[in-house]
Design an enzyme around this catalytic site. Sequence first.
Site, mmCIF file in Angstrom:
data_model
loop_
_atom_site.group_PDB
_atom_site.id
_atom_site.type_symbol
_atom_site.label_atom_id
_atom_site.label_comp_id
_atom_site.label_asym_id
_atom_site.label_seq_id
_atom_site.Cartn_x
_atom_site.Cartn_y
_atom_site.Cartn_z
ATOM 1 N N GLU A 234 -3.386 -6.941 2.419
ATOM 2 C CA GLU A 234 -2.084 -6.811 3.082
ATOM 3 C C GLU A 234 -1.384 -8.147 3.373
ATOM 4 O O GLU A 234 -1.177 -8.513 4.540
ATOM 5 C CB GLU A 234 -2.237 -6.004 4.372
ATOM 6 C CG GLU A 234 -2.668 -4.566 4.123
ATOM 7 C CD GLU A 234 -2.597 -3.690 5.374
ATOM 8 O OE1 GLU A 234 -2.327 -4.228 6.467
ATOM 9 O OE2 GLU A 234 -2.798 -2.472 5.244
ATOM 10 N N GLU A 336 -6.842 2.325 2.019
ATOM 11 C CA GLU A 336 -6.779 2.680 3.432
ATOM 12 C C GLU A 336 -5.816 3.843 3.630
ATOM 13 O O GLU A 336 -4.742 3.881 3.024
ATOM 14 C CB GLU A 336 -6.296 1.494 4.286
ATOM 15 C CG GLU A 336 -7.207 0.288 4.292
ATOM 16 C CD GLU A 336 -6.709 -0.817 5.216
ATOM 17 O OE1 GLU A 336 -5.870 -0.517 6.097
ATOM 18 O OE2 GLU A 336 -7.153 -1.963 5.046
#
Length: 416
Positions: A234, A336
């Site tokens: 991320e 995720e």
Amino acid sequence: MSKVSTLAVAALLGSAHAWLPNENLHRMEARDGSNMFNVSSRRSVEGRWLTTDGAPLRGVNLGSQFVLEPWMASNSWSSMGCSGQNSEFDCVSLLGQDAANSAFQSHWGSWITEDDFNEMQSYGLNSVRIPLGYWLDESLVYSDSEHFPQGALSYLTQIVGWASDRGFYIILDLHGAPGAQVATNADTGQYASTPGFYVDYQYERALQFLEYLVTQVHTVNEYRNVGMIEIVNEPLQNTDDQTTSMRSSYYADAWNRVHAKEDDLGVHGNAQVHLAVMNDNWGSGNPVEYMNSWYVAYDDHRYLKWDSSVSVDQASYLAASCNDASQSDSPGIVGEFSLSPPDDVQWTDAWTPASNVDFYAKWFAAQMTSYESHNLGWFFWSWKTELGDYRWSYKDAVAAGVIPADLSTVNRASAC
């Protein structure tokens, strides 16, 4: 953790490339010879690898094991003496190195145990994604200005050994990058005021960390089931100079350095690892614009919680997940996802976990179905938390009857 991800394995095919579980090429071996993908198997020429029929990855993240996030493990954080601190860096600074090492080593030895892997295996899970900080390689830490707990490597080796013994597929994820890839976020390990990752000397430290990991993978038996290394979790979501620099420099060099290290170790072809990058949907630009796309897989994080394009009601969430085919890069994983709605509604009557078990069971079924249809598979965030909220804890969701203990009984038709 945060956003939106299909699979056409042909896009990755070359004369030789690292295995992926859905390719009908290879998979790992459990200690007892069992096959978590429930198919017959045979040895391949590399010796570590076994064939599979293309069963999906069904896994969990080991969140807060090696990159501890206070929001999801507040009881442990407090008992370690870290209460009021934002990150591992802050807690080590507060406690001092020796006391912090003792506290964190106690956590590493108890947060995830072998019994957890027995439970995961009993539920039909076959994969784990393990978030790591670059400080695992203690030689990379600036001792005069950086403060991180020490001694984690032996605990990681134990955990990947447990996973390998059960035939699990393992992803090692660089979750906390040197200098922090985003600001004010505990999941980088340092809660930095500004992201300091996007400069050459920090890239070099991250590259050395990747070389360190891949050396462990190919020289230490416990790591035999690691099939993928994620080069940064991320990063910033923009296409300005920072992310362009990251892709043109760090991403390109990561591919070259990892595979050069493997060549040096005598590891070639199907025995090499895949590298994972956040996919184009993440918002950091085309991840393979400057890098070789062979041996690369694409990670997508699917949190409707933060997706403003979806109306915040149960019907819209089910429809969005049932029709989620947005992954344009392949081969892809959903690294995720959770069952949590936006913060401002999560405890209202329409969303409370206790009174909406049926909805959350359908929403899990919808996400599982889509992620297996359009990707290699999925990794729930996370295996466990201390929130008392099954929407973030796979273990608790099974106990609550939201996720069945036998994934073959998931009622896909009820959701979509």
